[in-house]
Design a protein around this motif. Structure first.
Motif, mmCIF file in Angstrom:
data_model
loop_
_atom_site.group_PDB
_atom_site.id
_atom_site.type_symbol
_atom_site.label_atom_id
_atom_site.label_comp_id
_atom_site.label_asym_id
_atom_site.label_seq_id
_atom_site.Cartn_x
_atom_site.Cartn_y
_atom_site.Cartn_z
ATOM 1 N N THR A 65 87.724 6.876 25.750
ATOM 2 C CA THR A 65 87.388 8.035 24.913
ATOM 3 C C THR A 65 88.684 8.587 24.338
ATOM 4 O OG1 THR A 65 85.478 8.623 26.266
ATOM 5 C CG2 THR A 65 86.411 10.355 24.865
ATOM 6 N N ARG A 66 88.749 8.639 23.017
ATOM 7 C CA ARG A 66 89.942 9.191 22.372
ATOM 8 C C ARG A 66 89.783 10.699 22.288
ATOM 9 N NH1 ARG A 66 94.078 7.215 19.360
ATOM 10 N NH2 ARG A 66 93.121 5.155 19.304
ATOM 11 N N GLU A 125 78.000 -5.745 35.068
ATOM 12 C CA GLU A 125 79.242 -4.992 35.000
ATOM 13 C C GLU A 125 79.295 -4.299 33.661
ATOM 14 O OE1 GLU A 125 81.536 -8.814 37.001
ATOM 15 O OE2 GLU A 125 82.488 -7.695 35.406
ATOM 16 N N ASP A 126 79.134 -2.999 33.648
ATOM 17 C CA ASP A 126 79.207 -2.291 32.383
ATOM 18 C C ASP A 126 79.568 -0.848 32.648
ATOM 19 O OD1 ASP A 126 76.982 -1.859 29.519
ATOM 20 O OD2 ASP A 126 79.146 -2.051 29.685
ATOM 21 N N VAL A 127 80.553 -0.372 31.929
ATOM 22 C CA VAL A 127 80.948 1.036 31.986
ATOM 23 C C VAL A 127 80.933 1.542 30.556
ATOM 24 C CG1 VAL A 127 82.805 2.632 32.557
ATOM 25 C CG2 VAL A 127 82.366 0.685 34.047
ATOM 26 N N GLU A 128 80.236 2.645 30.329
ATOM 27 C CA GLU A 128 80.107 3.162 28.969
ATOM 28 C C GLU A 128 80.677 4.562 28.844
ATOM 29 O OE1 GLU A 128 76.150 0.628 27.595
ATOM 30 O OE2 GLU A 128 76.166 2.809 27.440
ATOM 31 N N GLN A 129 81.339 4.796 27.736
ATOM 32 C CA GLN A 129 81.918 6.104 27.434
ATOM 33 C C GLN A 129 81.692 6.410 25.971
ATOM 34 O OE1 GLN A 129 86.070 4.719 29.406
ATOM 35 N NE2 GLN A 129 86.089 6.823 28.684
ATOM 36 N N SER A 130 81.613 7.697 25.657
ATOM 37 C CA SER A 130 81.627 8.085 24.255
ATOM 38 C C SER A 130 83.025 7.816 23.711
ATOM 39 C CB SER A 130 81.247 9.558 24.097
ATOM 40 O OG SER A 130 82.051 10.342 24.944
ATOM 41 N N LEU A 131 83.108 7.498 22.426
ATOM 42 C CA LEU A 131 84.364 7.000 21.887
ATOM 43 C C LEU A 131 85.347 8.081 21.459
ATOM 44 C CD1 LEU A 131 83.163 3.943 19.785
ATOM 45 C CD2 LEU A 131 84.064 4.004 22.118
ATOM 46 N N PHE A 132 84.839 9.264 21.138
ATOM 47 C CA PHE A 132 85.729 10.251 20.537
ATOM 48 C C PHE A 132 85.325 11.651 20.953
ATOM 49 C CE2 PHE A 132 88.981 11.354 17.628
ATOM 50 C CZ PHE A 132 88.589 12.521 16.969
ATOM 51 N N LEU A 133 86.345 12.507 21.196
ATOM 52 C CA LEU A 133 86.103 13.913 21.513
ATOM 53 C C LEU A 133 87.204 14.736 20.869
ATOM 54 C CD1 LEU A 133 84.563 16.100 23.175
ATOM 55 C CD2 LEU A 133 86.167 15.626 25.045
ATOM 56 N N SER A 134 86.806 15.799 20.171
ATOM 57 C CA SER A 134 87.781 16.679 19.545
ATOM 58 C C SER A 134 87.617 18.072 20.124
ATOM 59 C CB SER A 134 87.569 16.712 18.026
ATOM 60 O OG SER A 134 88.464 17.609 17.416
ATOM 61 N N VAL A 135 88.710 18.686 20.586
ATOM 62 C CA VAL A 135 88.634 20.030 21.165
ATOM 63 C C VAL A 135 89.777 20.878 20.621
ATOM 64 C CG1 VAL A 135 87.547 19.228 23.293
ATOM 65 C CG2 VAL A 135 90.031 19.507 23.205
ATOM 66 N N ARG A 136 89.588 22.184 20.752
ATOM 67 C CA ARG A 136 90.629 23.120 20.332
ATOM 68 C C ARG A 136 91.568 23.359 21.519
ATOM 69 N NH1 ARG A 136 88.924 28.123 16.737
ATOM 70 N NH2 ARG A 136 87.898 26.324 15.853
#
Lengths: 111, 114
Positions: free
Chosen positions: A105-106, A2-13
Motif C-alpha cells: 500500500t503506497r 497463498e494470497d495476501v491482499e492490500q489496497s494499493l493507495f492511501l492518501s492522508v493529511r
C-alpha cells in the motif's frame, strides 16, 4: 492457497491517523508482519503480531488482528511526511520461515 | 540498519548472461532467504538456506540457484537471464527457523536485464 491482499493507495493529511488494511488466507499463520519500504530501499521491519493476539501497540503504531476474518490492519497515529512509503503486509507460511507478501500500500502524506 | 549487506547495489546484464548476487547476513544469523521484487509488486520467495542446506524453494525455475557458506554469507546465481528477471533482489537473514524468528532484509540488488 497463498494470497495476501492490500489496497494499493492511501492518501492522508499530515497529523491525521492512517489505517492500512490487509487480508490473508493461511489460517495457520503464526506471525504476521508489517514492513516499510522507502524509494530505492530494502524492507524495514516495522512491527509484527503473534496470531494469538488481537492487538499490539508500539509507539505510534497499532496492529489489529481479526483472526476469524483473516484481517490485519496497521494504524499510524499522527502521520508525518516521513511516513510516506510503501507498506507491506506479510504472513509467515509453511514449515520454514517463508514470507508471503501483499502487493503493498503506497501511503502519501500531504500537508 | 539491519546489519544485512548486499552487493552489488546495481547491475546491468544482457539476455542469456549469468549473474551472481551476494549477501552477508546479520551477525549470529544462520538462515538466509532470497526474494525477487518486480516493479510495483511485493517480494516473492525464491528459496531459503539454513546451515548451508537449501530448506525450501518457491516457484522459480532451476536456473535460479544458491549457496550458503560456512560463515553464513550467501549467493544467488541466475543463469540464462531473461528480460523478466529484471527486479530488485532482496536477501533476508534470521537466527533460525522457529516461528518467532524475524527476517531482517538487506537493501537489495537492482538487476536490469537488457
Amino acid at each position: 492457497g497463498e494470497d495476501v491482499e492490500q489496497s494499493l493507495f492511501l492518501s492522508v493529511r499530515e497529523g491525521d491517523s492512517s489505517v492500512i488494511n490487509c487480508t490473508y488466507t493461511d489460517s495457520s499463520s503464526t506471525y504476521l508482519y508489517w514492513y516499510k519500504q522507502e524509494p530505492g530501499a530494502g524492507l524495514q521491519l516495522l512491527t509484527y503480531i503473534f496470531s494469538n493476539m488481537d492487538m499490539k501497540q508500539d509507539q505510534r503504531l497499532t496492529v489489529l488482528l481479526n483472526k476469524k476474518d483473516k484481517h490485519l490492519s496497521l494504524r499510524i497515529a499522527d502521520t508525518q511526511t516521513g511516513d510516506s512509503a510503501i507498506y507491506f503486509c506479510a504472513e509467515r507460511y509453511g514449515g520454514y520461515n517463508k514470507l508471503i507478501f501483499g502487493a503493498g500500500t503506497r501511503l502519501a502524506v500531504h500537508p | 540498519e539491519t546489519g544485512v549487506t548486499q552487493s552489488p547495489t546495481h547491475l546491468i546484464k544482457t539476455r542469456g548472461q549469468q549473474v551472481t548476487l551476494r549477501c552477508s547476513s546479520q551477525s549470529g544469523h544462520n538462515t538466509v532467504s532470497w526474494y525477487q521484487q518486480a516493479l510495483g509488486q511485493g517480494p516473492q520467495f525464491i528459496f531459503q538456506y539454513y546451515r548451508e542446506e537449501e530448506n525450501g524453494r518457491g516457484n522459480f525455475p532451476p536456473r535460479f540457484s544458491g549457496l550458503q557458506f560456512p560463515n553464513y554469507s550467501s549467493e544467488l546465481n541466475v543463469n540464462a537471464l531473461e528480460l523478466d528477471d529484471s527486479a530488485l533482489y532482496l536477501c533476508a537473514s534470521s537466527s533460525g527457523l522457529g516461528d518467532q524468528e524475524t527476517q531482517y532484509f538487506g537493501p537489495g540488488t537492482r538487476l536490469l536485464v537488457l
